[in-house]
Design a protein around this motif. Structure first.
Motif, PDB file in Angstrom:
ATOM      1  N   UNK A   1       0.846  -1.196   0.000  1.00 57.37           N
ATOM      2  CA  UNK A   1       0.000   0.000   0.000  1.00 57.37           C
ATOM      3  C   UNK A   1       0.884   1.248   0.000  1.00 57.37           C
ATOM      4  N   UNK A   2       0.679   2.202  -0.889  1.00 56.02           N
ATOM      5  CA  UNK A   2       1.514   3.407  -0.937  1.00 56.02           C
ATOM      6  C   UNK A   2       1.240   4.335   0.238  1.00 56.02           C
ATOM      7  N   UNK A   3       2.300   4.996   0.717  1.00 56.85           N
ATOM      8  CA  UNK A   3       2.123   5.937   1.820  1.00 56.85           C
ATOM      9  C   UNK A   3       3.260   6.941   1.843  1.00 56.85           C
ATOM     10  N   UNK A   4       3.014   8.030   2.547  1.00 57.39           N
ATOM     11  CA  UNK A   4       4.033   9.061   2.735  1.00 57.39           C
ATOM     12  C   UNK A   4       4.194   9.327   4.224  1.00 57.39           C
ATOM     13  N   UNK A   5       5.359   9.838   4.575  1.00 60.57           N
ATOM     14  CA  UNK A   5       5.674  10.188   5.959  1.00 60.57           C
ATOM     15  C   UNK A   5       6.198  11.614   6.006  1.00 60.57           C
TER      16      UNK A   5
ATOM     17  N   UNK B   1       9.206  10.378   1.784  1.00 60.60           N
ATOM     18  CA  UNK B   1       9.401  10.931   3.127  1.00 60.60           C
ATOM     19  C   UNK B   1       9.729  12.412   3.023  1.00 60.60           C
ATOM     20  N   UNK B   2       9.071  13.204   3.835  1.00 61.74           N
ATOM     21  CA  UNK B   2       9.412  14.624   3.980  1.00 61.74           C
ATOM     22  C   UNK B   2       9.898  14.876   5.411  1.00 61.74           C
ATOM     23  N   UNK B   3      10.918  15.691   5.521  1.00 57.87           N
ATOM     24  CA  UNK B   3      11.382  16.153   6.822  1.00 57.87           C
ATOM     25  C   UNK B   3      10.925  17.596   7.010  1.00 57.87           C
ATOM     26  N   UNK B   4      10.324  17.862   8.148  1.00 56.96           N
ATOM     27  CA  UNK B   4       9.914  19.214   8.488  1.00 56.96           C
ATOM     28  C   UNK B   4      11.077  19.904   9.206  1.00 56.96           C
TER      29      UNK B   4
ATOM     30  N   UNK C   1      17.386  17.603  16.744  1.00 59.19           N
ATOM     31  CA  UNK C   1      18.065  18.853  16.399  1.00 59.19           C
ATOM     32  C   UNK C   1      18.122  18.988  14.881  1.00 59.19           C
ATOM     33  N   UNK C   2      18.167  20.211  14.368  1.00 65.48           N
ATOM     34  CA  UNK C   2      18.175  20.404  12.910  1.00 65.48           C
ATOM     35  C   UNK C   2      19.250  19.600  12.192  1.00 65.48           C
ATOM     36  N   UNK C   3      20.468  19.559  12.734  1.00 64.75           N
ATOM     37  CA  UNK C   3      21.534  18.827  12.049  1.00 64.75           C
ATOM     38  C   UNK C   3      21.272  17.318  12.057  1.00 64.75           C
ATOM     39  N   UNK C   4      20.563  16.820  13.085  1.00 63.82           N
ATOM     40  CA  UNK C   4      20.234  15.399  13.124  1.00 63.82           C
ATOM     41  C   UNK C   4      19.194  15.060  12.060  1.00 63.82           C
ATOM     42  N   UNK C   5      18.255  15.980  11.829  1.00 66.55           N
ATOM     43  CA  UNK C   5      17.276  15.752  10.757  1.00 66.55           C
ATOM     44  C   UNK C   5      17.950  15.720   9.395  1.00 66.55           C
ATOM     45  N   UNK C   6      18.894  16.627   9.186  1.00 69.39           N
ATOM     46  CA  UNK C   6      19.613  16.647   7.910  1.00 69.39           C
ATOM     47  C   UNK C   6      20.442  15.373   7.737  1.00 69.39           C
TER      48      UNK C   6
ATOM     49  N   UNK D   1      11.997  14.726   0.658  1.00 70.26           N
ATOM     50  CA  UNK D   1      11.720  16.141   0.465  1.00 70.26           C
ATOM     51  C   UNK D   1      11.865  16.898   1.773  1.00 70.26           C
ATOM     52  N   UNK D   2      11.857  18.227   1.664  1.00 71.26           N
ATOM     53  CA  UNK D   2      11.922  19.073   2.856  1.00 71.26           C
ATOM     54  C   UNK D   2      10.703  19.980   2.873  1.00 71.26           C
ATOM     55  N   UNK D   3      10.136  20.152   4.051  1.00 73.70           N
ATOM     56  CA  UNK D   3       9.043  21.086   4.253  1.00 73.70           C
ATOM     57  C   UNK D   3       9.515  22.134   5.250  1.00 73.70           C
ATOM     58  N   UNK D   4       9.682  23.362   4.799  1.00 69.41           N
ATOM     59  CA  UNK D   4      10.068  24.446   5.696  1.00 69.41           C
ATOM     60  C   UNK D   4       8.793  24.866   6.419  1.00 69.41           C
TER      61      UNK D   4
END
Length: 365
Positions: free
Chosen positions: A168-172, A197-200, A218-223, A237-240
């Motif tokens: 089943x397709x999904x996004x995170x 997957x998108x990271x906010x 922390x921001x650097x851990x997300x990156x 992807x990234x969501x600002x």
């Protein structure tokens, strides 16, 4: 009712928490107000309430598949294994949902959590219904599916395993680096065109992040997590989000650049939204952390929303309107183009195989 709920809502910065108080929910019949009696009672309450503990209530959900008809989001169904979120992001648009539980959208939202112990079981039943039509599902939208309690419960991993089983397709979308735990499940799904997957990312400033989103990665851990997923072949992807006028909006181009360098292929942004009780919580946070510019921030937000703190209309709530909104949209479009962002691939729905409905007698064929 817990002891924390009996305390007056004294706004105070609390280490590891985003909210400043137990602001009263809109459905509660009683409200408490803090008054200084001249005997330093407020200071005593502040000292007592400085570090409220997290309490998790396990519950069995009757349904986990939520539907929506919002024209400005890219999905019509979602699953949230948890209610409330320990990340404690002060700007979280989901905070007002705790009012439906007669709990505060403030500190209760990040300290009184609910874990759906049968989330995967219920989703299996719903996907097995004869009339179910497959379409991309959003996992962990209202609250982060990878918030800290996921390390203990692993309900998100159970849901991903079910989605993998049924193809089943999904996004995170997440603010957590904990998603790398599930690379073994996500990478094969990505190879089949079944997950994105998108990271906010709100800010690259660690100190500001610690105040705005105290228990998120922390921001650097997300990156770093973004880079790991991209290297594994997972579309990222990234969501600002959210863009906060006069506090984080100057970081827009820097966030996009850092995300692109970490492997993000698509980008988006969302303005700060202040529905219901979030208006009060946000003003408390501003007064505590940015008293010198609180009035300016609110003035800009009101300019974006036709003179109000928030305009909930579709087409306006995510982007705003007016000169500042136009400038932000122009900056984003220019940076997106210059950095070479595109769109994440469309998710496949043709591979879906409905699960067998649970039966104590099994099946004959």
């Amino acid at each position: 009712m817990s002891a924390d709920r009996l305390r007056p809502p004294v706004p105070v910065a609390r280490k590891g928490r985003g909210s400043a108080s137990w602001v009263t929910g809109r459905y509660e019949k009683q409200a408490t107000v803090a008054e200084d009696d001249g005997w330093e009672a407020l200071q005593m309450l502040q000292d007592e309430a400085s570090a409220p503990e997290t309490v998790v209530v396990e519950e069995r959900a009757r349904s986990v598949l939520s539907r929506n008809r919002s024209p400005d989001v890219g999905f019509d169904r979602s699953v949230n294994p948890y209610r409330g979120c320990e990340h404690g992001c002060i700007y979280c648009f989901a905070r007002p949902s705790h009012a439906y539980l007669d709990l505060s959208p403030g500190l209760d939202f990040e300290t009184r959590l609910f874990a759906k112990t049968n989330a995967a079981e219920r989703l299996r039943i719903e996907l097995a219904k004869p009339g179910y039509v497959c379409a991309p599902l959003a996992l962990g939208i209202n609250t982060d599916a990878y918030q800290p309690i996921e390390r203990r419960y692993q309900f998100t991993r159970e849901l991903i395993a079910l989605l993998a089983e049924t193809r089943h397709p999904f996004s995170l979308i997440t603010k957590s680096a904990g998603i790398v735990r599930d690379l073994d499940l996500l990478a094969p799904l990505a190879a089949q065109g079944l997950v994105t997957v998108h990271f906010s990312v709100t800010t690259l400033d660690n100190r500001l992040s610690a105040r705005m989103e105290p228990r998120a990665a922390a921001p650097h851990a997300r990156l770093r997590a973004m880079r790991a997923l991209a290297a594994a072949g997972i579309p990222v992807g990234v969501m600002v989000a959210p863009v906060v006028p006069a506090i984080t909006d100057h970081e827009l181009e820097a966030i996009l650049g850092a995300a692109r360098e970490a492997g993000a292929d698509s980008a988006g942004y969302v303005l700060l939204r202040l529905p219901h009780e979030l208006k009060t919580l946000w003003r408390e946070w501003l007064d505590l952390h940015y008293p010198d510019r609180a009035q300016h921030v609110m003035s800009l937000l009101q300019q974006l929303h036709g003179g109000r703190d928030y305009d909930s209309r579709f087409g306006h709530r995510m982007r705003g309107q007016g000169p500042f909104a136009d400038l932000l949209a122009h900056r984003f479009a220019r940076a997106r183009r210059a950095l070479g962002f595109s769109r994440l691939p469309a998710l496949r729905t043709d591979l879906f195989v409905a699960p067998r409905p649970p039966s104590p007698q099994g099946t004959l064929f």
